[in-house]
Design a protein around this motif. Structure first.
Motif, PDB file in Angstrom:
ATOM      1  N   VAL A  53      49.795  94.498 106.779  1.00 44.86           N
ATOM      2  CA  VAL A  53      50.994  94.528 106.006  1.00 44.86           C
ATOM      3  C   VAL A  53      50.600  94.512 104.505  1.00 44.86           C
ATOM      4  CG1 VAL A  53      52.473  94.205 107.737  1.00 44.86           C
ATOM      5  CG2 VAL A  53      52.138  92.576 105.919  1.00 44.86           C
ATOM      6  N   ALA A  54      49.668  93.859 104.015  1.00 46.15           N
ATOM      7  CA  ALA A  54      49.374  93.630 102.637  1.00 46.15           C
ATOM      8  C   ALA A  54      47.891  93.307 102.251  1.00 46.15           C
ATOM      9  CB  ALA A  54      50.294  92.476 102.024  1.00 46.15           C
ATOM     10  N   ASN A  55      46.967  93.701 101.427  1.00 43.82           N
ATOM     11  CA  ASN A  55      45.856  93.035 101.251  1.00 43.82           C
ATOM     12  C   ASN A  55      45.728  92.679  99.648  1.00 43.82           C
ATOM     13  OD1 ASN A  55      45.157  95.526  99.754  1.00 43.82           O
ATOM     14  ND2 ASN A  55      45.129  96.478 101.925  1.00 43.82           N
ATOM     15  N   CYS A  56      44.483  92.007  99.298  1.00 43.51           N
ATOM     16  CA  CYS A  56      44.607  91.720  97.776  1.00 43.51           C
ATOM     17  C   CYS A  56      42.988  91.533  97.635  1.00 43.51           C
ATOM     18  CB  CYS A  56      45.345  90.384  97.602  1.00 43.51           C
ATOM     19  SG  CYS A  56      44.799  89.089  98.514  1.00 43.51           S
ATOM     20  N   LEU A  57      42.860  91.548  96.281  1.00 43.91           N
ATOM     21  CA  LEU A  57      41.205  91.217  95.825  1.00 43.91           C
ATOM     22  C   LEU A  57      41.390  90.268  94.585  1.00 43.91           C
ATOM     23  CD1 LEU A  57      39.788  94.059  96.908  1.00 43.91           C
ATOM     24  CD2 LEU A  57      38.491  93.617  95.060  1.00 43.91           C
ATOM     25  N   ALA A  58      40.381  89.510  94.385  1.00 49.35           N
ATOM     26  CA  ALA A  58      40.330  88.708  93.450  1.00 49.35           C
ATOM     27  C   ALA A  58      38.920  88.177  93.117  1.00 49.35           C
ATOM     28  CB  ALA A  58      41.429  87.522  93.512  1.00 49.35           C
ATOM     29  N   SER A  59      38.837  87.508  92.116  1.00 49.51           N
ATOM     30  CA  SER A  59      37.324  87.077  91.840  1.00 49.51           C
ATOM     31  C   SER A  59      37.036  85.469  92.279  1.00 49.51           C
ATOM     32  CB  SER A  59      36.878  87.186  90.530  1.00 49.51           C
ATOM     33  OG  SER A  59      37.791  86.545  89.561  1.00 49.51           O
ATOM     34  N   ASP A  60      38.278  84.861  92.439  1.00 48.21           N
ATOM     35  CA  ASP A  60      38.041  83.454  92.840  1.00 48.21           C
ATOM     36  C   ASP A  60      39.230  83.004  93.736  1.00 48.21           C
ATOM     37  OD1 ASP A  60      40.591  82.937  91.292  1.00 48.21           O
ATOM     38  OD2 ASP A  60      39.271  82.518  89.603  1.00 48.21           O
ATOM     39  N   VAL A  61      39.330  81.815  94.660  1.00 50.81           N
ATOM     40  CA  VAL A  61      40.073  81.283  95.512  1.00 50.81           C
ATOM     41  C   VAL A  61      41.561  81.282  94.902  1.00 50.81           C
ATOM     42  CG1 VAL A  61      40.735  79.575  97.065  1.00 50.81           C
ATOM     43  CG2 VAL A  61      38.418  80.492  96.825  1.00 50.81           C
ATOM     44  N   GLU A  62      41.656  80.798  93.685  1.00 47.01           N
ATOM     45  CA  GLU A  62      43.011  80.678  93.119  1.00 47.01           C
ATOM     46  C   GLU A  62      43.648  81.973  92.953  1.00 47.01           C
ATOM     47  OE1 GLU A  62      44.948  77.722  93.024  1.00 47.01           O
ATOM     48  OE2 GLU A  62      43.205  76.926  94.184  1.00 47.01           O
ATOM     49  N   GLY A  63      42.823  83.113  92.312  1.00 48.82           N
ATOM     50  CA  GLY A  63      43.376  84.178  92.236  1.00 48.82           C
ATOM     51  C   GLY A  63      43.846  84.774  93.426  1.00 48.82           C
ATOM     52  N   LEU A  64      42.930  84.825  94.394  1.00 51.22           N
ATOM     53  CA  LEU A  64      43.213  85.202  95.867  1.00 51.22           C
ATOM     54  C   LEU A  64      44.668  84.690  96.186  1.00 51.22           C
ATOM     55  CD1 LEU A  64      41.960  87.351  97.570  1.00 51.22           C
ATOM     56  CD2 LEU A  64      41.030  85.490  99.162  1.00 51.22           C
ATOM     57  N   LYS A  65      44.867  83.408  96.168  1.00 54.09           N
ATOM     58  CA  LYS A  65      45.959  82.812  96.501  1.00 54.09           C
ATOM     59  C   LYS A  65      47.060  83.622  95.801  1.00 54.09           C
ATOM     60  CE  LYS A  65      44.380  78.203  97.662  1.00 54.09           C
ATOM     61  NZ  LYS A  65      44.353  76.928  97.505  1.00 54.09           N
ATOM     62  N   ARG A  66      47.163  83.781  94.453  1.00 56.08           N
ATOM     63  CA  ARG A  66      48.305  84.402  93.671  1.00 56.08           C
ATOM     64  C   ARG A  66      48.465  85.934  94.105  1.00 56.08           C
ATOM     65  NH1 ARG A  66      45.540  81.709  89.882  1.00 56.08           N
ATOM     66  NH2 ARG A  66      44.606  83.610  88.900  1.00 56.08           N
ATOM     67  N   GLU A  67      47.424  86.285  94.552  1.00 56.76           N
ATOM     68  CA  GLU A  67      47.435  87.540  94.738  1.00 56.76           C
ATOM     69  C   GLU A  67      47.988  88.114  96.098  1.00 56.76           C
ATOM     70  OE1 GLU A  67      46.956  90.409  92.851  1.00 56.76           O
ATOM     71  OE2 GLU A  67      47.005  89.060  91.272  1.00 56.76           O
ATOM     72  N   PHE A  68      47.384  87.202  96.918  1.00 55.35           N
ATOM     73  CA  PHE A  68      47.869  87.454  98.204  1.00 55.35           C
ATOM     74  C   PHE A  68      49.424  87.009  98.448  1.00 55.35           C
ATOM     75  CE2 PHE A  68      48.846  85.488 102.733  1.00 55.35           C
ATOM     76  CZ  PHE A  68      48.421  86.786 103.449  1.00 55.35           C
ATOM     77  N   ALA A  69      50.090  86.061  97.682  1.00 63.31           N
ATOM     78  CA  ALA A  69      51.255  85.851  97.730  1.00 63.31           C
ATOM     79  C   ALA A  69      52.234  87.034  97.055  1.00 63.31           C
ATOM     80  CB  ALA A  69      51.855  84.509  96.889  1.00 63.31           C
ATOM     81  N   PHE A  70      51.743  87.492  95.983  1.00 61.13           N
ATOM     82  CA  PHE A  70      52.180  88.703  95.333  1.00 61.13           C
ATOM     83  C   PHE A  70      52.281  89.813  96.147  1.00 61.13           C
ATOM     84  CE2 PHE A  70      51.663  92.347  92.688  1.00 61.13           C
ATOM     85  CZ  PHE A  70      52.942  92.313  91.885  1.00 61.13           C
ATOM     86  N   SER A  71      51.123  90.148  96.889  1.00 66.16           N
ATOM     87  CA  SER A  71      51.253  91.214  97.959  1.00 66.16           C
ATOM     88  C   SER A  71      52.244  91.189  99.139  1.00 66.16           C
ATOM     89  CB  SER A  71      49.706  91.340  98.463  1.00 66.16           C
ATOM     90  OG  SER A  71      48.998  91.882  97.531  1.00 66.16           O
TER      91      SER A  71
END
Length: 123
Positions: A32-50
């Motif tokens: 239902v959602a996906n995300c991309l980021a350059s680091d783990v913290e960014g991926l956590k933020r992007e996942f929650a946002f997605s």
């Protein structure tokens, strides 16, 4: 593990873009959602946002969101398979027909196969 509102991310590294890629692993036969980021913290933020964007989209359009499925530890191990497209299509359809995620359907099919094999060997 990255989790937001019960949805859990399946995380991979995409070396073609040097980024971490996350997708919802426990939302049935599709993510239902996906995300991309350059680091783990960014991926956590992007996942929650997605996830939030997905839930808002559902609410705005009167769509019932796909609820996160229970994600037990038995699903934490990965098994990569290369399957014929026809067989994969049949498996995906069977999972949809039984209202299960592809992972759950395959795990149950393997359990049934092993149980049948074990009972044959014991007879």
């Amino acid at each position: 593990m990255i989790e937001h509102k019960g949805y859990i991310a399946d995380i991979e590294y995409d070396d073609s873009v040097d980024m971490l890629y996350g997708r919802v692993a426990n939302s049935g036969s599709y993510s239902v959602a996906n995300c991309l980021a350059s680091d783990v913290e960014g991926l956590k933020r992007e996942f929650a946002f997605s996830i939030e964007v997905y839930l808002e989209h559902c609410a705005e359009n009167g769509i019932e969101p796909v609820p996160p499925e229970p994600f037990g530890e038995f699903l934490s191990e990965r098994l990569h398979l290369r399957l014929d497209e026809t067989l994969l299509g049949r498996i995906e359809q069977a999972a949809r027909d039984s209202d299960q995620s592809l992972d759950c359907w395959v795990a149950q099919a393997l359990e049934r196969s092993l149980a049948a094999e074990t009972s044959t060997l014991e007879a």
